[in-house]
Design an enzyme around this catalytic site. Structure first.
Site, mmCIF file in Angstrom:
data_model
loop_
_atom_site.group_PDB
_atom_site.id
_atom_site.type_symbol
_atom_site.label_atom_id
_atom_site.label_comp_id
_atom_site.label_asym_id
_atom_site.label_seq_id
_atom_site.Cartn_x
_atom_site.Cartn_y
_atom_site.Cartn_z
ATOM 1 N N TYR A 51 17.870 60.884 77.821
ATOM 2 C CA TYR A 51 18.595 59.805 77.153
ATOM 3 C C TYR A 51 18.837 60.127 75.677
ATOM 4 O O TYR A 51 17.958 60.640 74.983
ATOM 5 C CB TYR A 51 17.821 58.492 77.263
ATOM 6 N N ASN B 222 17.769 56.738 92.430
ATOM 7 C CA ASN B 222 19.025 57.084 93.104
ATOM 8 C C ASN B 222 18.828 57.896 94.389
ATOM 9 O O ASN B 222 19.735 58.600 94.829
ATOM 10 C CB ASN B 222 19.949 57.856 92.144
ATOM 11 N N CYS C 151 23.263 46.595 86.173
ATOM 12 C CA CYS C 151 23.589 45.335 86.850
ATOM 13 C C CYS C 151 24.934 44.771 86.390
ATOM 14 O O CYS C 151 25.616 44.071 87.143
ATOM 15 C CB CYS C 151 22.487 44.310 86.600
ATOM 16 N N LEU C 152 25.313 45.066 85.149
ATOM 17 C CA LEU C 152 26.566 44.559 84.585
ATOM 18 C C LEU C 152 27.679 45.603 84.646
ATOM 19 O O LEU C 152 28.711 45.465 83.991
ATOM 20 C CB LEU C 152 26.348 44.110 83.133
ATOM 21 N N GLY D 144 29.200 47.259 81.498
ATOM 22 C CA GLY D 144 30.132 46.461 80.704
ATOM 23 C C GLY D 144 31.506 46.328 81.331
ATOM 24 O O GLY D 144 32.313 45.498 80.895
ATOM 25 N N LEU E 220 32.351 45.059 84.072
ATOM 26 C CA LEU E 220 32.523 43.751 84.696
ATOM 27 C C LEU E 220 33.237 42.780 83.766
ATOM 28 O O LEU E 220 33.985 41.906 84.209
ATOM 29 C CB LEU E 220 31.157 43.206 85.097
ATOM 30 N N SER F 81 20.376 46.173 76.712
ATOM 31 C CA SER F 81 20.868 45.753 75.402
ATOM 32 C C SER F 81 19.785 45.859 74.338
ATOM 33 O O SER F 81 18.611 45.606 74.601
ATOM 34 C CB SER F 81 21.371 44.304 75.457
#
Length: 282
Positions: free
Chosen positions: A39, A143, A195-196, A199, A201, A247
């Protein structure tokens, strides 16, 4: 719920600002931090570790998760991005994560992506060595298909505790491909990433019908935002996924946390499914 640190380097926080953010979400009840060695171009774990050094006692209130198995070109030694799950490499990356995070142990280590060249015995050798040394408490995958999960589990003397999967209204394969069924069978909770939809969505025109339905459901169940409805939709799954909140804004984290108290009916869940996929059940 889990605090995700994939985009930590984009938050532009000082170590003190990051420490304050960590303390706030821990106080809220979100005590697990999700990392991976790659990351931020291999920089996020070290940045997190610098913040944790300011208050070492905070470590005892948290669970630290990391992942390894992807080698990116952010490392000059890699001429091509690839997967690597050799025993020596897994141990080296886990120990590097310990150094970067300024901790003596990881609570959970995951293989980040399925590796076509994965030798399950080699992974088991690394996991067992890390477990015996006390450097890693628990292990899982990310995954993985049900078959890949079962293969690795067959080589281990202890249970894998999770599969981190992409789960959202706009990405639903794991819901019916057996991945969540296996988690439910084994009584382990999957970790849900993106889940979003990263972004998308909220921005992509193709998801306007979904946004409209989410807004309607939000009004019906008393949600403050469609974001909360999405988390409630994921939480409604019987495998009891643990959503990862990506976030760095504590207000958004607090908002996501409130979705734990929302109740969604079966028909509301299927309305969201239909709006996302564009078709009803057969």
């Amino acid at each position: 719920m889990i605090s995700g640190y994939w985009r930590l380097m984009e938050w532009n926080m000082t170590p003190q600002q990051l420490l304050s953010f960590i303390e706030e979400h821990v106080e809220l009840g979100i005590t697990t931090a999700d990392h991976a060695d790659i990351y931020g171009g291999y920089a996020c774990e070290a940045a997190f570790g610098e913040a944790m050094r300011l208050k070492p006692a905070l470590r005892e209130k948290m669970e630290l998760v990391s992942k390894c198995g992807i080698a990116t070109k952010a490392d000059p030694a890699n001429k091509i991005g690839h997967y690597i799950t050799d025993s020596k490499y897994i141990i080296e990356r886990a120990e590097k994560s310990l150094t970067n995070l300024h901790t003596d142990r990881l609570d959970l280590l995951l293989i980040h992506r399925p590796d076509p060249l994965m030798d399950a015995d080699e992974v088991a050798e690394a996991f067992t060595a890390l477990h015996k040394s006390g450097k890693v408490k628990h292990f899982g995958v990310s995954n993985f298909t049900p078959a890949q999960f079962t293969l690795l589990q067959s080589r281990l003397p202890f249970a894998l505790v999770t599969n981190q999967l992409e789960i959202s209204p706009i990405h639903q394969p794991a819901i019916l491909d057996g991945s969540l069924d296996l988690c439910q069978q084994l009584r382990i909770k999957p970790m849900a990433w993106s889940c979003l939809g990263g972004g998308r969505l909220f921005s992509d025109a193709e998801f306007q019908p979904l946004r409209d339905e989410l807004q309607q459901v939000a009004e019906e169940i008393g949600a403050e935002s469609i974001e909360q409805v999405v988390y409630a939709w994921v939480l409604r799954l019987p495998s009891q996924p643990l959503p990862i909140i990506g976030s760095g804004k504590i207000d958004r984290v607090k908002s996501a946390w409130k979705s734990l108290s929302l109740e969604m009916t079966r028909q509301q869940w299927f309305r969201i499914r239909k709006a996302a996929l564009g078709y009803d059940v057969p």
